[in-house]
Every structure is written in structure tokens, then in C-alpha cells.
Design a protein around this motif. Structure first.
Motif, PDB file in Angstrom:
ATOM      1  N   UNK A 138     -12.995  24.088  24.647  1.00 46.10           N
ATOM      2  CA  UNK A 138     -13.695  24.976  24.720  1.00 46.10           C
ATOM      3  C   UNK A 138     -13.150  26.045  25.787  1.00 46.10           C
ATOM      4  N   UNK A 139     -11.965  25.114  26.833  1.00 42.15           N
ATOM      5  CA  UNK A 139     -11.645  26.191  27.835  1.00 42.15           C
ATOM      6  C   UNK A 139     -10.511  27.452  27.345  1.00 42.15           C
ATOM      7  N   UNK A 140     -11.905  28.663  27.611  1.00 38.04           N
ATOM      8  CA  UNK A 140     -11.647  29.946  27.258  1.00 38.04           C
ATOM      9  C   UNK A 140     -10.070  30.404  28.075  1.00 38.04           C
ATOM     10  N   UNK A 141      -9.428  30.008  29.115  1.00 43.12           N
ATOM     11  CA  UNK A 141      -8.265  30.266  29.754  1.00 43.12           C
ATOM     12  C   UNK A 141      -7.361  29.477  30.166  1.00 43.12           C
ATOM     13  N   UNK A 142      -5.765  29.534  29.917  1.00 37.49           N
ATOM     14  CA  UNK A 142      -4.552  28.730  29.479  1.00 37.49           C
ATOM     15  C   UNK A 142      -5.198  26.875  30.448  1.00 37.49           C
ATOM     16  N   UNK A 143      -5.633  28.387  32.478  1.00 39.26           N
ATOM     17  CA  UNK A 143      -6.155  26.833  33.148  1.00 39.26           C
ATOM     18  C   UNK A 143      -6.598  26.063  33.117  1.00 39.26           C
ATOM     19  N   UNK A 144      -8.229  26.208  32.200  1.00 43.14           N
ATOM     20  CA  UNK A 144      -8.846  25.262  32.615  1.00 43.14           C
ATOM     21  C   UNK A 144      -8.528  23.955  31.179  1.00 43.14           C
ATOM     22  N   UNK A 145      -7.652  24.317  30.918  1.00 45.56           N
ATOM     23  CA  UNK A 145      -6.841  23.404  29.499  1.00 45.56           C
ATOM     24  C   UNK A 145      -6.151  22.524  30.455  1.00 45.56           C
ATOM     25  N   UNK A 146      -5.165  23.242  30.998  1.00 48.73           N
ATOM     26  CA  UNK A 146      -3.888  22.729  31.872  1.00 48.73           C
ATOM     27  C   UNK A 146      -4.584  21.488  33.106  1.00 48.73           C
ATOM     28  N   UNK A 147      -5.898  22.158  33.400  1.00 48.34           N
ATOM     29  CA  UNK A 147      -6.497  21.187  34.678  1.00 48.34           C
ATOM     30  C   UNK A 147      -6.974  20.144  34.010  1.00 48.34           C
ATOM     31  N   UNK A 148      -7.959  20.532  32.367  1.00 46.31           N
ATOM     32  CA  UNK A 148      -8.681  19.083  31.863  1.00 46.31           C
ATOM     33  C   UNK A 148      -7.140  18.458  31.467  1.00 46.31           C
ATOM     34  N   UNK A 149      -6.064  18.283  31.249  1.00 45.68           N
ATOM     35  CA  UNK A 149      -5.217  17.684  30.458  1.00 45.68           C
ATOM     36  C   UNK A 149      -4.661  16.933  31.276  1.00 45.68           C
ATOM     37  N   UNK A 150      -4.872  17.135  32.676  1.00 44.59           N
ATOM     38  CA  UNK A 150      -5.436  16.515  34.114  1.00 44.59           C
ATOM     39  C   UNK A 150      -5.090  15.518  34.294  1.00 44.59           C
ATOM     40  N   UNK A 204      -8.359  22.959  14.495  1.00 45.58           N
ATOM     41  CA  UNK A 204      -9.547  24.934  14.596  1.00 45.58           C
ATOM     42  C   UNK A 204      -8.445  25.335  15.456  1.00 45.58           C
ATOM     43  N   UNK A 205      -7.568  25.405  16.567  1.00 45.79           N
ATOM     44  CA  UNK A 205      -7.317  26.215  17.847  1.00 45.79           C
ATOM     45  C   UNK A 205      -5.922  26.433  16.895  1.00 45.79           C
ATOM     46  N   UNK A 206      -6.183  27.895  16.879  1.00 46.44           N
ATOM     47  CA  UNK A 206      -4.620  29.490  16.780  1.00 46.44           C
ATOM     48  C   UNK A 206      -4.021  29.310  17.950  1.00 46.44           C
ATOM     49  N   UNK A 207      -4.723  29.226  19.282  1.00 44.77           N
ATOM     50  CA  UNK A 207      -3.429  28.972  20.385  1.00 44.77           C
ATOM     51  C   UNK A 207      -2.671  27.523  20.313  1.00 44.77           C
ATOM     52  N   UNK A 208      -1.152  27.755  20.007  1.00 42.88           N
ATOM     53  CA  UNK A 208      -0.089  26.536  19.495  1.00 42.88           C
ATOM     54  C   UNK A 208      -0.217  26.174  21.631  1.00 42.88           C
ATOM     55  N   UNK A 209      -0.097  26.464  22.567  1.00 45.00           N
ATOM     56  CA  UNK A 209       0.145  26.468  23.852  1.00 45.00           C
ATOM     57  C   UNK A 209      -1.601  25.238  24.044  1.00 45.00           C
ATOM     58  N   UNK A 210      -2.830  25.691  23.707  1.00 42.58           N
ATOM     59  CA  UNK A 210      -3.358  24.449  23.532  1.00 42.58           C
ATOM     60  C   UNK A 210      -3.554  23.499  22.699  1.00 42.58           C
ATOM     61  N   UNK A 211      -2.654  23.413  21.794  1.00 37.36           N
ATOM     62  CA  UNK A 211      -2.464  22.806  20.848  1.00 37.36           C
ATOM     63  C   UNK A 211      -1.368  21.618  21.005  1.00 37.36           C
TER      64      UNK A 211
END
Lengths: 96, 186
Positions: free
Chosen positions: A23-35, B19-26
Motif C-alpha cells: 500500500x505504501x504511498x511513498x518510496x520510503x514506505x516501501x524501502x522500510x517495508x522491504x528492509x 497491479x502496481x505500475x510503479x516499477x521501483x515498487x515492483x
């Protein structure tokens, strides 16, 4: 019993981290989630080692922690510099 | 229990990647996916495969994909139409693969061919026939020598290909344009 409860707790925490990664709207949410997911993987491997009475799995968990660290460094560098290589200017071999 | 929940996580990750379109998230999610796969391998006692999956899938692939993103765009093009041909191809291939697993022996089955066929001979006679104390070494280097040779050739070819592609020097420009030789990073 105690280790089973710990494994269950780690799995629940992993589900929460996964939700933030989806769900994470920003890039940093995703980085933190992956870590966080990587760290929880390390914990899960350690707990599973004790759960199945093979504590040698601790060594493997250590190696996973190292790999996780390298991945996070690469990702944060990408976000900071928009690329993985520094510009090296007039070096004749280019960016390598 | 652990395997089932990990498989559930992996499925959720894969669907979310679609579903995601943002490739960084992928790219991030594919790293998580490989990490979960590595844990499943480890729980199933294939520690070496798990190592490879974690190092290659979660480590190097993520870095390589990020390098690719740095050179290309980080947004996926949206296709409105559903491509039925590739979808059917994927479903058929997946169905065939699932059908293929039906014949395989169960996990941990002591009567599986891998345990009953040649393993006993390796254990009993490899010391005499090959002369190496380590059974794994004698299997890899002698009984499956051609297999290992082929693998080595493949890895060697891949390394040469990579070196040819990325190790090439930039051609020196003629002296008139030498001033404008600034580093242009993509």
C-alpha cells in the motif's frame, strides 16, 4: 511452544510489513517495508532453527542479514543519486 | 504452517506486483518474493538452493534491476486491452507444470527414486571407485562429470558475454572533439 509462539508473532509482523509494502504511498514506505521484511526473515530463520532443534541455522541467518544490508544500501543509493554509479568524468573507461 | 503462510505471502506479493505500475515498487517486491522463496527452500532443507536464491534473487537481481531502472523509465506503460493469446499460453504452461508435479514422489518419501536408485551405490562404493573421501565431491566431479563440465561451460560463456558487453572501452574521439569529452551519465 515458546518458539512456535515467536514464529507466529514473526509471521504476523511480516504480514503487516507486507501490507505496508503493497500500500505504501511513498518510496520510503516501501524501502522500510522491504528492509523490515528482510530483518523478519532473519529472525524467522533463527527461530525456525531452534524450533526444529537445529541451532546451526543461526549462521545462515547471519548471512541473510548481510545480503539484506547490501540490498538496502543499493536501494538507498539509487534513491539518493538516481543511479548506481558515480559520474567519473573524463575517465576513459566510462562509468565502470 | 510456516510454509503455508510464506506461500500465501508469495502469492500476495506476485498479485500486487501485477497491479502496481510503479516499477521501483515492483523491484522492491520482487526482492521480498525471492527472500520468501529462500526461506521456503530452507525450511524444506535445501540450504544451498536457499543461499543461491537469497544471494542472486534478493541481492544481485535487485541491484541489477535498479541499474536498469536508472537507465530506463520507472513507469510501466498501461495496456488497456487484455492479451488473450499470452494469457492462454501462461495458463496452459502452468497447467502442464502442475500436471507434471502429480507424478513426483512426496516430500520426504523414503522410497523415492533418488533415495533408492543409485544413492546406495554412491555411499558404498564411491570411496573405492573414485577415491575421494567426500561423497558429494565424487558425485559432482566423477559420476556427473559431464554435467558439471557443461555447467562450467555455460557459466564461462555467460561471463565472457558480460565482459564483451560491458567491458568495452569507449572509443577515443578524434582530437578536435576531445574537449567535449565530459562524463555523460545516463
Amino acid at each position: 511452544m515458546m518458539f512456535a509462539a515467536a514464529a507466529l508473532g514473526v509471521l504476523v509482523a511480516m504480514a503487516l510489513a507486507m501490507f505496508r509494502a503493497f500500500a505504501g504511498p511513498t518510496v520510503f514506505d516501501r524501502i522500510l517495508a522491504v528492509n523490515t521484511a528482510g530483518t523478519l526473515t532473519v529472525v524467522l530463520i533463527s527461530v525456525y532453527g531452534f524450533l526444529s532443534e537445529r541451532p546451526e541455522f543461526l549462521d545462515i541467518a547471519l548471512l541473510y542479514a548481510l545480503i539484506n544490508f547490501i540490498g538496502t544500501v543499493a536501494v538507498t543509493k539509487f534513491v539518493q543519486f538516481q543511479g548506481l554509479g558515480y559520474p567519473v568524468g573524463d575517465h576513459e573507461d566510462g562509468d565502470i | 504452517m510456516i510454509i503455508i503462510s510464506l506461500l500465501f505471502f508469495m502469492t500476495a506479493t506476485a498479485i500486487s506486483m501485477l497491479w502496481l505500475r510503479d516499477l521501483f515498487a515492483v523491484v522492491m517486491l520482487s526482492g521480498i518474493y525471492s527472500l520468501f522463496a529462500a526461506v521456503i527452500y530452507m525450511v524444506m532443507d535445501a540450504v544451498d538452493v536457499a543461499f543461491t536464491e537469497a544471494a542472486v534473487g534478493a541481492g544481485i537481481s535487485t541491484v541489477l534491476m535498479l541499474g536498469t531502472l536508472a537507465l530506463t523509465k520507472s513507469k510501466e506503460k498501461v495496456h488497456k486491452k487484455i492479451a488473450y493469446g499470452p494469457l492462454a499460453l501462461v495458463l496452459i504452461t502452468g497447467g502442464i507444470l502442475v500436471y507434471g508435479t502429480l507424478d513426483m514422489p512426496h516430500y520426504g518419501d523414503a522410497n523415492a527414486p533418488i533415495h533408492s536408485h543409485v544413492a546406495s551405490r554412491y555411499i558404498e562404493k564411491s570411496g573405492l571407485e573414485v577415491g575421494v573421501p567426500n561423497i558429494v565431491t565424487s558425485v559432482l566431479a566423477s559420476y556427473r562429470g559431464y554435467d558439471t563440465l557443461g555447467e562450467t561451460a555455460v557459466v564461462f560463456t555467460a561471463a565472457i558475454g558480460v565482459l564483451v558487453i560491458i567491458g568495452r572501452r569507449k572509443k577515443k574521439r578524434k582530437k578536435t572533439g576531445a574537449v567535449n569529452d565530459g562524463g555523460d551519465i545516463a
